[in-house]
Design a protein around this motif. Structure first.
Motif, mmCIF file in Angstrom:
data_model
loop_
_atom_site.group_PDB
_atom_site.id
_atom_site.type_symbol
_atom_site.label_atom_id
_atom_site.label_comp_id
_atom_site.label_asym_id
_atom_site.label_seq_id
_atom_site.Cartn_x
_atom_site.Cartn_y
_atom_site.Cartn_z
ATOM 1 N N ILE A 17 0.836 -1.196 0.000
ATOM 2 C CA ILE A 17 0.000 0.000 0.000
ATOM 3 C C ILE A 17 0.873 1.248 0.000
ATOM 4 N N ASP A 18 1.686 1.401 1.038
ATOM 5 C CA ASP A 18 2.681 2.470 1.079
ATOM 6 C C ASP A 18 4.033 1.909 0.652
ATOM 7 N N GLY A 19 4.913 2.786 0.226
ATOM 8 C CA GLY A 19 6.237 2.355 -0.187
ATOM 9 C C GLY A 19 7.057 1.856 0.993
ATOM 10 N N ILE A 20 8.078 1.081 0.709
ATOM 11 C CA ILE A 20 8.969 0.579 1.757
ATOM 12 C C ILE A 20 9.587 1.735 2.533
ATOM 13 N N ASP A 21 9.790 2.862 1.853
ATOM 14 C CA ASP A 21 10.375 4.026 2.520
ATOM 15 C C ASP A 21 9.336 4.845 3.274
ATOM 16 N N GLY A 22 8.069 4.352 3.312
ATOM 17 C CA GLY A 22 7.014 5.050 4.032
ATOM 18 C C GLY A 22 6.230 6.037 3.201
ATOM 19 N N GLU A 29 3.461 7.510 1.275
ATOM 20 C CA GLU A 29 2.052 7.118 1.317
ATOM 21 C C GLU A 29 1.504 6.858 -0.081
ATOM 22 N N GLY A 30 0.825 5.723 -0.222
ATOM 23 C CA GLY A 30 0.174 5.370 -1.473
ATOM 24 C C GLY A 30 1.110 5.008 -2.599
ATOM 25 N N GLN A 31 2.389 4.794 -2.303
ATOM 26 C CA GLN A 31 3.371 4.500 -3.353
ATOM 27 C C GLN A 31 3.812 3.039 -3.308
ATOM 28 N N GLY A 32 2.898 2.159 -2.909
ATOM 29 C CA GLY A 32 3.217 0.747 -2.837
ATOM 30 C C GLY A 32 3.285 0.074 -4.190
ATOM 31 N N ARG A 33 3.453 -1.241 -4.172
ATOM 32 C CA ARG A 33 3.731 -1.999 -5.389
ATOM 33 C C ARG A 33 2.494 -2.457 -6.138
ATOM 34 N N SER A 69 -1.266 -1.632 -7.958
ATOM 35 C CA SER A 69 -2.081 -0.566 -8.535
ATOM 36 C C SER A 69 -3.548 -0.848 -8.278
ATOM 37 N N GLY A 70 -4.325 0.207 -8.188
ATOM 38 C CA GLY A 70 -5.761 0.040 -7.989
ATOM 39 C C GLY A 70 -6.138 -0.429 -6.612
ATOM 40 N N ALA A 71 -5.250 -0.250 -5.610
ATOM 41 C CA ALA A 71 -5.538 -0.752 -4.268
ATOM 42 C C ALA A 71 -6.327 0.245 -3.437
ATOM 43 N N SER A 72 -6.094 1.539 -3.635
ATOM 44 C CA SER A 72 -6.804 2.593 -2.901
ATOM 45 C C SER A 72 -6.725 2.372 -1.399
ATOM 46 N N GLY A 73 -5.527 2.136 -0.905
ATOM 47 C CA GLY A 73 -5.334 1.981 0.532
ATOM 48 C C GLY A 73 -5.722 0.627 1.076
ATOM 49 N N ARG A 74 -5.840 -0.374 0.225
ATOM 50 C CA ARG A 74 -6.269 -1.705 0.664
ATOM 51 C C ARG A 74 -5.236 -2.757 0.259
ATOM 52 N N GLY A 75 -5.356 -3.908 0.903
ATOM 53 C CA GLY A 75 -4.491 -5.022 0.572
ATOM 54 C C GLY A 75 -5.006 -5.855 -0.573
ATOM 55 N N VAL A 76 -6.129 -5.474 -1.158
ATOM 56 C CA VAL A 76 -6.681 -6.155 -2.332
ATOM 57 C C VAL A 76 -6.872 -5.105 -3.414
ATOM 58 N N GLY A 116 -8.474 -8.306 -8.337
ATOM 59 C CA GLY A 116 -8.670 -9.543 -7.592
ATOM 60 C C GLY A 116 -7.421 -10.045 -6.908
ATOM 61 N N GLY A 117 -6.309 -9.319 -7.043
ATOM 62 C CA GLY A 117 -5.079 -9.710 -6.361
ATOM 63 C C GLY A 117 -5.165 -9.402 -4.876
ATOM 64 N N MET A 118 -4.801 -10.367 -4.032
ATOM 65 C CA MET A 118 -4.811 -10.172 -2.582
ATOM 66 C C MET A 118 -3.375 -10.293 -2.078
ATOM 67 N N TRP A 119 -2.882 -9.226 -1.441
ATOM 68 C CA TRP A 119 -1.464 -9.111 -1.145
ATOM 69 C C TRP A 119 -1.162 -9.119 0.351
ATOM 70 N N CYS A 120 -2.009 -8.494 1.149
ATOM 71 C CA CYS A 120 -1.907 -8.507 2.599
ATOM 72 C C CYS A 120 -3.310 -8.273 3.155
ATOM 73 N N SER A 121 -3.520 -8.511 4.426
ATOM 74 C CA SER A 121 -4.876 -8.512 4.973
ATOM 75 C C SER A 121 -5.086 -7.378 5.980
ATOM 76 N N GLY A 122 -6.366 -7.184 6.331
ATOM 77 C CA GLY A 122 -6.708 -6.246 7.400
ATOM 78 C C GLY A 122 -7.177 -4.903 6.918
ATOM 79 N N LEU A 123 -6.958 -4.564 5.637
ATOM 80 C CA LEU A 123 -7.376 -3.278 5.106
ATOM 81 C C LEU A 123 -8.093 -3.474 3.782
#
Length: 476
Positions: A445-450, A452-456, A458-465, A469-476
């Motif tokens: 969701i966020d980049g490794i360097d912190g 915001e919103g620059q994670g790996r 696309s189309g996640a909008s602050g979520r782990g899915v 349909g890709g699911m990458w991490c849970s809880g959000l």
């Protein structure tokens, strides 16, 4: 008096002319007939109105829509009689303007080769003195999770609850065991359209009637209202009897005329055993598969009515202990952050605890889910997976004596608590560059360097899915 032939011509034209009333939608079927095209009259209006066209069927050649907004003369495809063409984009076209003398919309069906026969074209027309009646919704549907034969899908959110701001000395934290809030007064009329994903995207993806026409025949769909905490309310669909390891496309339609953009999902393998858990008032964003035994009939998933009370009690006890500790701080009197307060601390801790206490199952890396995505497989990230056994299982869930593959919680669930809670709690998250990847999914969701919103993903909008349909991490 006009000759009989002219009366017959006038009668033929009038017989094909249909009036579109203001703030209404009509559905029409036409057949090939360019010599005498069907026409539709628009209401007279000195104020701007919105005319919308939604094409429901995509056989070729597509019909063309020409409007004369200045008079009641029938517009022609060559631009005569003041006509303008309403262009369609993926099945949807709109026009905004005035019709001081009324207006005429004519529909031409294009030229057909000799001997070619096509079925009637179906389309909808809407006229409004407000927003267009046919449009694309702002929000996307949300995928909760899938099993081998089920999917949990949500509509775009609506009707968020107002956030209360208690004050010292009567600062009261939210109840640990909350209940479902009363339904909002105006719940949107949402419909889910779900069908297997084809190799090419739908050509009429912005047309609600076209999308609904592709809906698979599936009567085993349960619709309910879900409260998702800070997200507000969503309509929830539990769809059953799906095929395993199959990609599906999902749209949400509102009022039969407004359609969302598509999301995509993939069902799990036939050996996937974790059931879905959802509709928990104390974990409003928990809506995914968890490592539990299959629910007893007639239930096919877990919710607050059939979840083991011992599990609920254990979770609520942990949450209440945190609430008691947090209450030692003079919430509402002492300010520890210009942006956050004790209620934010409690809410983010609840989200984190739900993700940790109810881990989300996934297909194992040896048999991964296949899902539709514009990202080439060689460039896609790897989900944050962990083989969960009796030694590292959630302490509030029963020991099933078997191993399950789970998605690790997104690191952002932990970091949100760190940012929202007073320092005296001593909350710390593992260091990103050292050992955080043992316990959390990083950089999705966020980049490794912190950043915001620059994670790996696309189309996640602050979520782990993501929307693919890709699911990458849970809880959000």
């Amino acid at each position: 008096m006009p000759p009989l032939t002219l009366w017959l011509l006038i009668s033929a034209v009038l017989a094909q002319r249909q009036e579109i009333s203001l703030n209404s939608i009509i559905t029409s079927n036409i057949t090939y007939n360019n010599s005498s095209p069907p026409t539709f009259t628009l209401p007279t209006s000195d104020s701007p109105i919105n005319l919308s066209v939604s094409l429901c069927s995509d056989q070729l050649p597509s019909p063309r829509f020409f409007l004369n907004s200045a008079s009641t003369s029938v517009p022609s495809p060559d631009g005569g009689d003041g006509g303008i063409e309403i262009s369609l984009d993926e099945g949807l076209g709109t026009w905004n303007g005035t019709t001081p003398n009324g207006g005429i919309l004519a529909v031409y069906t294009g030229q057909l080769s000799s001997g070619v026969v096509v079925p009637p074209w179906t389309f909808q027309l809407g006229v409004s003195n407000g927003d267009p009646l046919h449009t694309v919704l702002d929000g996307l549907p949300l995928l909760g999770d899938t099993t081998a034969s089920q999917a949990l899908i949500f509509s775009p959110s609506f009707s968020s609850l107002p956030i209360s701001s208690p004050s010292y000395p009567n600062y009261t934290l939210p109840e640990s065991n909350t209940t479902m809030p009363n339904a909002p007064p105006n719940v949107p009329n949402f419909t889910l359209a779900l069908f297997p994903t084809s190799s090419s995207p739908p050509s009429l993806a912005k047309s609600a009637c076209a999308v609904l026409g592709q809906q698979s025949a599936n009567e085993n769909m349960t619709t309910s209202l879900a409260f998702r905490g800070s997200e507000g309310f969503r309509t929830q669909w539990l769809v059953e009897d799906l095929d395993n390891r199959t990609n599906y496309t999902a749209f949400v339609v509102q009022d039969g005329a407004k359609v969302s953009e598509a999301i995509f999902l993939s069902t799990k393998s036939s050996s996937f055993a974790c059931p879905l858990l959802h509709s928990l008032p104390f974990c409003p964003q928990t809506a995914y598969s968890v490592p539990l035994q299959a629910p007893k009939a007639p239930f096919t998933s877990y919710n607050t009515t059939n979840l083991d009370p011992a599990i609920s009690s254990s979770f609520l006890s942990s949450l209440q202990n945190f609430s008691t500790t947090l209450s030692a701080f003079p919430c509402g009197r002492d300010v520890y952050s210009p942006l956050k307060g004790c209620t934010d601390c409690f809410d983010t801790y609840r989200t984190w605890l739900c993700a940790v206490a109810f881990p989300q199952c996934a297909d194992p890396p040896s048999n991964p889910s296949t899902f539709f995505s514009p990202t080439p497989p060689s460039e896609a990230p790897t989900p944050a997976l962990l083989a969960q056994t009796s030694s590292n299982r959630s302490p509030i869930l029963p020991d099933l004596g078997t191993s399950h593959t789970i998605l690790l919680p997104c690191i952002e669930t932990c970091q949100a608590v760190d940012r929202s809670c007073p320092p005296f709690l001593g909350w710390r998250c593992p260091v990103m560059a050292v050992n955080a990847n043992w316990s959390y999914g990083l950089g999705f969701i966020d980049g490794i360097d912190g950043s915001e919103g620059q994670g790996r993903i696309s189309g996640a909008s602050g979520r782990g899915v993501d929307r693919w349909g890709g699911m990458w991490c849970s809880g959000l």
